[in-house]
Design a protein around this motif. Structure first.
Motif, PDB file in Angstrom:
ATOM      1  N   ALA A  56      -1.615 -22.170 -43.732  1.00  0.00           N
ATOM      2  CA  ALA A  56      -1.296 -22.060 -42.304  1.00  0.00           C
ATOM      3  C   ALA A  56      -2.186 -21.073 -41.545  1.00  0.00           C
ATOM      4  O   ALA A  56      -2.694 -21.399 -40.462  1.00  0.00           O
ATOM      5  N   PRO A  57      -2.423 -19.852 -42.062  1.00  0.00           N
ATOM      6  CA  PRO A  57      -3.280 -18.926 -41.313  1.00  0.00           C
ATOM      7  C   PRO A  57      -4.699 -19.453 -41.130  1.00  0.00           C
ATOM      8  O   PRO A  57      -5.324 -19.231 -40.078  1.00  0.00           O
ATOM      9  N   PHE A  58      -5.224 -20.154 -42.119  1.00  0.00           N
ATOM     10  CA  PHE A  58      -6.581 -20.692 -42.028  1.00  0.00           C
ATOM     11  C   PHE A  58      -6.627 -21.885 -41.079  1.00  0.00           C
ATOM     12  O   PHE A  58      -7.594 -22.057 -40.331  1.00  0.00           O
ATOM     13  N   ILE A  59      -5.567 -22.708 -41.087  1.00  0.00           N
ATOM     14  CA  ILE A  59      -5.490 -23.827 -40.163  1.00  0.00           C
ATOM     15  C   ILE A  59      -5.399 -23.317 -38.730  1.00  0.00           C
ATOM     16  O   ILE A  59      -6.061 -23.842 -37.825  1.00  0.00           O
ATOM     17  N   ARG A  60      -4.619 -22.272 -38.534  1.00  0.00           N
ATOM     18  CA  ARG A  60      -4.475 -21.682 -37.195  1.00  0.00           C
ATOM     19  C   ARG A  60      -5.807 -21.143 -36.697  1.00  0.00           C
ATOM     20  O   ARG A  60      -6.154 -21.273 -35.523  1.00  0.00           O
ATOM     21  N   ARG A  61      -6.581 -20.530 -37.604  1.00  0.00           N
ATOM     22  CA  ARG A  61      -7.883 -19.988 -37.211  1.00  0.00           C
ATOM     23  C   ARG A  61      -8.853 -21.091 -36.788  1.00  0.00           C
ATOM     24  O   ARG A  61      -9.664 -20.917 -35.887  1.00  0.00           O
ATOM     25  N   GLU A  62      -8.733 -22.268 -37.447  1.00  0.00           N
ATOM     26  CA  GLU A  62      -9.609 -23.389 -37.099  1.00  0.00           C
ATOM     27  C   GLU A  62      -9.278 -23.951 -35.717  1.00  0.00           C
ATOM     28  O   GLU A  62     -10.153 -24.485 -35.040  1.00  0.00           O
ATOM     29  N   GLY A  63      -8.001 -23.848 -35.334  1.00  0.00           N
ATOM     30  CA  GLY A  63      -7.606 -24.335 -34.018  1.00  0.00           C
ATOM     31  C   GLY A  63      -7.489 -25.850 -33.961  1.00  0.00           C
ATOM     32  O   GLY A  63      -7.397 -26.536 -34.980  1.00  0.00           O
ATOM     33  N   ARG A  64      -7.541 -26.373 -32.732  1.00  0.00           N
ATOM     34  CA  ARG A  64      -7.335 -27.802 -32.515  1.00  0.00           C
ATOM     35  C   ARG A  64      -8.470 -28.635 -33.090  1.00  0.00           C
ATOM     36  O   ARG A  64      -8.311 -29.847 -33.301  1.00  0.00           O
ATOM     37  N   SER A  65      -9.613 -28.014 -33.349  1.00  0.00           N
ATOM     38  CA  SER A  65     -10.755 -28.767 -33.866  1.00  0.00           C
ATOM     39  C   SER A  65     -10.457 -29.406 -35.218  1.00  0.00           C
ATOM     40  O   SER A  65     -11.068 -30.417 -35.585  1.00  0.00           O
ATOM     41  N   THR A 171     -15.939 -37.090 -50.520  1.00  0.00           N
ATOM     42  CA  THR A 171     -16.168 -35.676 -50.245  1.00  0.00           C
ATOM     43  C   THR A 171     -17.658 -35.409 -50.080  1.00  0.00           C
ATOM     44  O   THR A 171     -18.066 -34.586 -49.250  1.00  0.00           O
ATOM     45  N   ARG A 172     -18.492 -36.092 -50.859  1.00  0.00           N
ATOM     46  CA  ARG A 172     -19.939 -35.968 -50.681  1.00  0.00           C
ATOM     47  C   ARG A 172     -20.347 -36.426 -49.283  1.00  0.00           C
ATOM     48  O   ARG A 172     -21.191 -35.807 -48.638  1.00  0.00           O
ATOM     49  N   ARG A 173     -19.745 -37.531 -48.836  1.00  0.00           N
ATOM     50  CA  ARG A 173     -20.072 -38.048 -47.502  1.00  0.00           C
ATOM     51  C   ARG A 173     -19.640 -37.077 -46.412  1.00  0.00           C
ATOM     52  O   ARG A 173     -20.227 -37.049 -45.317  1.00  0.00           O
ATOM     53  N   LEU A 174     -18.599 -36.289 -46.695  1.00  0.00           N
ATOM     54  CA  LEU A 174     -18.080 -35.334 -45.708  1.00  0.00           C
ATOM     55  C   LEU A 174     -18.459 -33.900 -46.081  1.00  0.00           C
ATOM     56  O   LEU A 174     -17.725 -32.963 -45.799  1.00  0.00           O
ATOM     57  N   SER A 175     -19.609 -33.744 -46.709  1.00  0.00           N
ATOM     58  CA  SER A 175     -20.013 -32.424 -47.200  1.00  0.00           C
ATOM     59  C   SER A 175     -20.237 -31.412 -46.084  1.00  0.00           C
ATOM     60  O   SER A 175     -20.237 -30.203 -46.316  1.00  0.00           O
ATOM     61  N   ASP A 176     -20.405 -31.898 -44.845  1.00  0.00           N
ATOM     62  CA  ASP A 176     -20.609 -30.981 -43.727  1.00  0.00           C
ATOM     63  C   ASP A 176     -19.289 -30.496 -43.132  1.00  0.00           C
ATOM     64  O   ASP A 176     -19.275 -29.645 -42.240  1.00  0.00           O
ATOM     65  N   ALA A 177     -18.174 -31.026 -43.621  1.00  0.00           N
ATOM     66  CA  ALA A 177     -16.868 -30.611 -43.100  1.00  0.00           C
ATOM     67  C   ALA A 177     -16.406 -29.342 -43.804  1.00  0.00           C
ATOM     68  O   ALA A 177     -16.707 -29.107 -44.968  1.00  0.00           O
ATOM     69  N   GLY A 178     -15.678 -28.509 -43.096  1.00  0.00           N
ATOM     70  CA  GLY A 178     -15.171 -27.270 -43.683  1.00  0.00           C
ATOM     71  C   GLY A 178     -14.114 -27.537 -44.734  1.00  0.00           C
ATOM     72  O   GLY A 178     -13.387 -28.542 -44.689  1.00  0.00           O
ATOM     73  N   GLY A 179     -14.012 -26.627 -45.695  1.00  0.00           N
ATOM     74  CA  GLY A 179     -13.038 -26.778 -46.772  1.00  0.00           C
ATOM     75  C   GLY A 179     -11.610 -26.802 -46.266  1.00  0.00           C
ATOM     76  O   GLY A 179     -10.773 -27.546 -46.786  1.00  0.00           O
ATOM     77  N   THR A 180     -11.315 -25.993 -45.247  1.00  0.00           N
ATOM     78  CA  THR A 180      -9.954 -25.973 -44.708  1.00  0.00           C
ATOM     79  C   THR A 180      -9.581 -27.325 -44.133  1.00  0.00           C
ATOM     80  O   THR A 180      -8.466 -27.813 -44.325  1.00  0.00           O
ATOM     81  N   THR A 181     -10.514 -27.956 -43.415  1.00  0.00           N
ATOM     82  CA  THR A 181     -10.255 -29.271 -42.840  1.00  0.00           C
ATOM     83  C   THR A 181      -9.974 -30.290 -43.925  1.00  0.00           C
ATOM     84  O   THR A 181      -9.004 -31.057 -43.850  1.00  0.00           O
ATOM     85  N   LEU A 182     -10.783 -30.296 -44.977  1.00  0.00           N
ATOM     86  CA  LEU A 182     -10.622 -31.270 -46.054  1.00  0.00           C
ATOM     87  C   LEU A 182      -9.263 -31.131 -46.742  1.00  0.00           C
ATOM     88  O   LEU A 182      -8.540 -32.113 -46.924  1.00  0.00           O
ATOM     89  N   ILE A 183      -8.938 -29.923 -47.134  1.00  0.00           N
ATOM     90  CA  ILE A 183      -7.705 -29.759 -47.902  1.00  0.00           C
ATOM     91  C   ILE A 183      -6.478 -29.863 -47.013  1.00  0.00           C
ATOM     92  O   ILE A 183      -5.430 -30.357 -47.439  1.00  0.00           O
ATOM     93  N   ALA A 184      -6.578 -29.450 -45.739  1.00  0.00           N
ATOM     94  CA  ALA A 184      -5.439 -29.565 -44.836  1.00  0.00           C
ATOM     95  C   ALA A 184      -5.100 -31.030 -44.576  1.00  0.00           C
ATOM     96  O   ALA A 184      -3.925 -31.418 -44.583  1.00  0.00           O
ATOM     97  N   TRP A 185      -6.105 -31.856 -44.359  1.00  0.00           N
ATOM     98  CA  TRP A 185      -5.867 -33.281 -44.160  1.00  0.00           C
ATOM     99  C   TRP A 185      -5.260 -33.899 -45.419  1.00  0.00           C
ATOM    100  O   TRP A 185      -4.324 -34.694 -45.346  1.00  0.00           O
ATOM    101  N   GLN A 186      -5.803 -33.539 -46.576  1.00  0.00           N
ATOM    102  CA  GLN A 186      -5.309 -34.129 -47.813  1.00  0.00           C
ATOM    103  C   GLN A 186      -3.877 -33.699 -48.119  1.00  0.00           C
ATOM    104  O   GLN A 186      -3.040 -34.515 -48.525  1.00  0.00           O
ATOM    105  N   MET A 187      -3.563 -32.411 -47.920  1.00  0.00           N
ATOM    106  CA  MET A 187      -2.209 -31.941 -48.171  1.00  0.00           C
ATOM    107  C   MET A 187      -1.211 -32.540 -47.177  1.00  0.00           C
ATOM    108  O   MET A 187      -0.072 -32.832 -47.522  1.00  0.00           O
TER     109      MET A 187
END
Length: 307
Positions: A56-65, A171-187
């Motif tokens: 949650a704190p990392f998702i909040r830091r990323e914001g709406r993006s 994940t290779r195709r989305l290698s430019d995406a941040g780790g928080t974005t990847l795991i937040a979407w998956q979770m």
């Protein structure tokens, strides 16, 4: 001094990889213990909510993006594909010994080579194709001659390992995406699937069971952090081979906790899979390609999402 620094980084990377893989194995053993009492949907729901609470704190830091990343459709496909892979993994654990499930999943990097050639246009030489065939042979051997209900679990595990390979490719195709974005979407996707499935088979958890269900998500995240830090402080070609210690842990936990008796076919099949995976790693290193790691780098480390 330069050599010493490099050696120190390699040692730290190896230790972190070993710790991360040990945590993955402990987490998988805990998952097998839990799936005997709780349905897959319930496990998916509670573990995902626990992981999201930590994130949650990392998702909040990323914001709406984080809600509108580039190539959102590909993120959605990866998220629900990853959630389905997790569900298949826990379902396979219900039917099969821990070591056998992990043997099938160790073949995922081998599938990645074939999938990358077919869908990413990567050039794969005959040596790596031969290694892929050896890996497939290992999977067939590990299946064993059984035609009992265990074959249902084997089918689930093989489909799950293919799904995991697809997850790695995406994940290779989305290698430019941040780790928080990847795991937040998956979770989030895992929580949604769990929310849909859980009401059909809900077992009120005991205090111990609830704690274990929450730890299932938290330990997995800690394992990802260790693996990610390992890949950050040392060359991937140095540390990735240690991912195969997972099968050792799986056999140990299976024997000591669940009373499993690994068959000769399992040892031979696992040996073929590990040998082919190591050969592929060697060829990737020689050609300057990024090594195919078993663990997907989609977690956070030292407070900063990896990209």
């Amino acid at each position: 001094m330069r050599w010493n620094l490099k050696a120190t980084g390699s040692t730290a990377g190896i230790v972190l990889m070993l710790v991360g893989i040990a945590l993955f194995a402990a987490n998988d053993a805990m998952g097998k213990w839990l799936v005997a009492t709780y349905a897959v949907g319930q496990i998916m729901l509670i573990r995902s909510l626990a992981a999201l609470a930590v994130l949650a704190p990392f998702i909040r830091r990323e914001g709406r993006s984080i809600l509108t990343p580039p190539r959102a459709g590909l993120h959605l496909l990866r998220a629900f594909g990853g959630a389905a892979e997790s569900a298949l993994f826990y379902a396979a654990l219900f039917y099969l010994p821990l070591a056998q499930v992990m043997t099938f999943y160790l073949a995922s990097p081998i599938y990645v080579v074939a999938l990358s050639a077919l869908f990413l246009g990567e050039r794969v030489g005959w040596r790596r194709w031969l290694a892929v065939l050896v890996g497939f042979a290992g999977v067939v051997v590990a299946l064993g001659p059984s035609l009992s209900v265990a074959s249902i679990g084997a089918a689930i595990a093989i489909v799950g390992s293919f799904a995991f390979a697809i997850l790695i490719v995406l994940t290779r195709r989305l290698s430019d995406a941040g780790g928080t974005t990847l795991i937040a979407w998956q979770m989030t996707a895992s929580a949604i699937i769990g929310l849909v499935l859980a009401p059909f088979a809900w077992t009120p958890p005991s205090a111990t069971g609830l704690l274990a269900l929450c730890l299932l998500g938290l330990v997995a995240m800690a394992a990802h952090v260790c693996v990610n830090r390992s890949l950050a402080v040392a060359e991937a070609s140095v540390v990735v081979p240690f991912q195969y210690t997972l099968i050792i842990w799986a056999i140990v936990y299976g024997v000591l906790i669940f009373g499993d008796e690994p068959s000769a076919a399992l040892f031979v099949g696992a040996g073929l899979i590990v040998a082919s995976g190591l050969f592929i790693l060697m060829r990737e290193r020689k050609k300057g390609l990024p090594p195919t790691a078993l663990a997907v780098p989609d977690a956070i480390a030292e407070g900063e999402p990896r990209s």
